[in-house]
Design a protein around this motif. Structure first.
Motif, PDB file in Angstrom:
ATOM      1  N   SER A 257       0.829  -1.205   0.000  1.00  0.00           N
ATOM      2  CA  SER A 257       0.000   0.000   0.000  1.00  0.00           C
ATOM      3  C   SER A 257       0.868   1.262   0.000  1.00  0.00           C
ATOM      4  CB  SER A 257      -0.947  -0.006   1.197  1.00  0.00           C
ATOM      5  OG  SER A 257      -0.220  -0.044   2.410  1.00  0.00           O
ATOM      6  N   TYR A 258       2.042   1.153   0.625  1.00  0.00           N
ATOM      7  CA  TYR A 258       2.996   2.272   0.631  1.00  0.00           C
ATOM      8  C   TYR A 258       3.454   2.584  -0.801  1.00  0.00           C
ATOM      9  CZ  TYR A 258       7.089   4.937   2.280  1.00  0.00           C
ATOM     10  OH  TYR A 258       8.026   5.913   2.529  1.00  0.00           O
ATOM     11  N   VAL A 259       3.777   1.505  -1.549  1.00  0.00           N
ATOM     12  CA  VAL A 259       4.174   1.682  -2.944  1.00  0.00           C
ATOM     13  C   VAL A 259       3.012   2.243  -3.758  1.00  0.00           C
ATOM     14  CG1 VAL A 259       4.836   0.430  -5.038  1.00  0.00           C
ATOM     15  CG2 VAL A 259       5.912  -0.139  -2.866  1.00  0.00           C
ATOM     16  N   TYR A 260       1.817   1.744  -3.503  1.00  0.00           N
ATOM     17  CA  TYR A 260       0.630   2.214  -4.232  1.00  0.00           C
ATOM     18  C   TYR A 260       0.392   3.706  -3.991  1.00  0.00           C
ATOM     19  CZ  TYR A 260      -4.341   2.911  -5.205  1.00  0.00           C
ATOM     20  OH  TYR A 260      -5.534   3.407  -5.656  1.00  0.00           O
ATOM     21  N   HIS A 261       0.459   4.118  -2.741  1.00  0.00           N
ATOM     22  CA  HIS A 261       0.204   5.523  -2.426  1.00  0.00           C
ATOM     23  C   HIS A 261       1.266   6.436  -3.022  1.00  0.00           C
ATOM     24  CE1 HIS A 261      -2.289   3.990   1.181  1.00  0.00           C
ATOM     25  NE2 HIS A 261      -3.082   4.354   0.214  1.00  0.00           N
ATOM     26  N   LEU A 262       2.530   5.954  -2.968  1.00  0.00           N
ATOM     27  CA  LEU A 262       3.604   6.789  -3.517  1.00  0.00           C
ATOM     28  C   LEU A 262       3.579   6.815  -5.040  1.00  0.00           C
ATOM     29  CD1 LEU A 262       6.607   5.825  -1.231  1.00  0.00           C
ATOM     30  CD2 LEU A 262       5.516   8.059  -1.402  1.00  0.00           C
ATOM     31  N   GLY A 263       3.408   5.628  -5.649  1.00  0.00           N
ATOM     32  CA  GLY A 263       3.503   5.528  -7.099  1.00  0.00           C
ATOM     33  C   GLY A 263       2.337   6.156  -7.823  1.00  0.00           C
ATOM     34  N   LEU A 264       1.108   5.919  -7.340  1.00  0.00           N
ATOM     35  CA  LEU A 264      -0.068   6.419  -8.051  1.00  0.00           C
ATOM     36  C   LEU A 264      -0.604   7.720  -7.460  1.00  0.00           C
ATOM     37  CD1 LEU A 264      -2.052   3.134  -8.782  1.00  0.00           C
ATOM     38  CD2 LEU A 264      -0.536   4.415 -10.285  1.00  0.00           C
ATOM     39  N   PHE A 269       7.263   7.797  -9.052  1.00  0.00           N
ATOM     40  CA  PHE A 269       7.438   6.468  -9.650  1.00  0.00           C
ATOM     41  C   PHE A 269       8.792   5.854  -9.308  1.00  0.00           C
ATOM     42  CE2 PHE A 269       4.589   8.864 -12.526  1.00  0.00           C
ATOM     43  CZ  PHE A 269       3.439   8.118 -12.337  1.00  0.00           C
ATOM     44  N   SER A 270       9.843   6.631  -9.313  1.00  0.00           N
ATOM     45  CA  SER A 270      11.190   6.097  -9.048  1.00  0.00           C
ATOM     46  C   SER A 270      11.302   5.557  -7.628  1.00  0.00           C
ATOM     47  CB  SER A 270      12.247   7.190  -9.262  1.00  0.00           C
ATOM     48  OG  SER A 270      12.280   7.578 -10.606  1.00  0.00           O
ATOM     49  N   PHE A 271      10.812   6.338  -6.661  1.00  0.00           N
ATOM     50  CA  PHE A 271      10.876   5.917  -5.256  1.00  0.00           C
ATOM     51  C   PHE A 271      10.028   4.662  -5.037  1.00  0.00           C
ATOM     52  CE2 PHE A 271       9.753   6.169  -0.732  1.00  0.00           C
ATOM     53  CZ  PHE A 271      11.000   6.395  -0.171  1.00  0.00           C
ATOM     54  N   ALA A 272       8.814   4.631  -5.607  1.00  0.00           N
ATOM     55  CA  ALA A 272       7.928   3.481  -5.447  1.00  0.00           C
ATOM     56  C   ALA A 272       8.543   2.228  -6.079  1.00  0.00           C
ATOM     57  CB  ALA A 272       6.574   3.778  -6.080  1.00  0.00           C
ATOM     58  N   THR A 273       9.207   2.388  -7.224  1.00  0.00           N
ATOM     59  CA  THR A 273       9.846   1.237  -7.873  1.00  0.00           C
ATOM     60  C   THR A 273      11.009   0.719  -7.033  1.00  0.00           C
ATOM     61  OG1 THR A 273       9.269   2.172 -10.021  1.00  0.00           O
ATOM     62  CG2 THR A 273      10.913   0.432 -10.006  1.00  0.00           C
TER      63      THR A 273
END
Length: 303
Positions: A257-264, A269-273
């Motif tokens: 969910s952390y990646v989802y919130h950051l990426g979308l 995108f870079s940090f989430a990846t």
């Protein structure tokens, strides 16, 4: 060499026709998109693209490891996943053995069907049901009030300390029946003469389960355990998104969910990846360690 390869290829053309479409689909949809992982090492901008974005090396990984939310997110992910593993995994084996012991065929099929049903419901539906049941006027509060166990309604989903248990028990309810399928199939494959021999030797039902059933499904248990360990950092994004709210965010925010919130939501995108790559590397490491340990302890492994 070429003639031998050609001869083998042509002699197996039926198998090749079936296998190659799957290989091509896997390359196109699984391996080609991995090129996008390069943005974890860039300050990616959609306007500049892969080629024009600035290369920043490991800065995104360092930023994640130094982030104030890193330990909270990692603790939540490991805590929820370990509870699901330690409670849900043995429960699937126990339920499979209990279902196998049912002798009345119609009741056995009914029990299996009822246990499988929650798996086919999406987390959107189940999330609505759970939110309703755990609400201040929901089923659980009504029961506790009627039995005088509490004097006023509790808000379970707003209680951050209760979230891990809610996530664990709701996931078990959804998946425990579905998880018994492989164990039931493995139990069916056990030679019936072993049970007959155990009966002749005077073994009661618990000893037959211990000395015949469990050794007979040992390889499936090891395989499923390793697959669970490999996905231990995946704490079910769908479930988190439907059960998460601002009150339980401190204990419900997991890596996915952390990646989802950051990426979308925030477009980083870079940090989430980079966070996603970190999760994958840790998962592979855990899988290798678990595979090594199971091979040493039980002489069973997946590679």
């Amino acid at each position: 060499m070429k003639s031998t390869f050609k001869h083998k290829f042509l002699s197996q053309w039926e198998l090749q026709v079936m296998v190659w479409p799957s290989i091509i689909l896997m390359i196109v949809f699984s391996f080609v998109p991995m090129f996008g992982l390069t943005i974890a090492f860039q300050d990616y901008s959609p306007l500049s693209g892969f080629a024009g974005s600035e290369f920043v090396g490991l800065d995104n990984f360092k930023a994640f490891l130094g982030d104030k939310d890193f330990y909270t997110v990692l603790t939540n992910t490991l805590g929820i996943s370990l509870m699901k593993l330690l409670i849900g995994f043995p429960l699937e084996i126990v339920l499979a053995i209990l279902i196998n012991q049912i002798r009345l065929g119609l009741f056995k099929k009914f029990t299996q069907t009822v246990s499988y049903l929650p798996h086919f419901l999406s987390w959107v539906i189940l999330g609505g049901m759970i939110t309703s049941w755990l609400g201040s006027t929901g089923l659980l509060n009504s029961f506790l009030l009627s039995t005088h166990l509490i004097s006023e309604p509790l808000s379970f989903l707003s209680n951050a300390n209760a979230y891990w248990w809610i996530a664990t028990l709701s996931d078990i309810w959804k998946e425990v029946g579905w998880g018994t399928i492989l164990y039931l199939a493995a139990i069916t494959g056990i030679d019936p003469s072993l049970y007959e021999a155990a009966k002749v030797d005077g073994a009661k039902i618990l000893k037959r389960i211990w000395y015949v059933t469990l050794p007979g499904i040992k390889n499936i248990i090891v395989l499923m355990f390793l697959l669970r360990v490999g996905s231990i950092l995946g704490a079910n994004l769908d479930q988190t998104l439907v059960l998460q709210n601002s009150s339980n965010m401190l204990r419900s925010e997991v890596i996915d969910s952390y990646v989802y919130h950051l990426g979308l939501a925030q477009g980083d995108f870079s940090f989430a990846t980079a966070v996603g790559i970190f999760s994958s590397v840790v998962s592979v490491t855990l899988l290798l360690v678990a595979n090594f340990l199971t091979k040493k302890l039980s002489d069973s492994s997946i590679f």
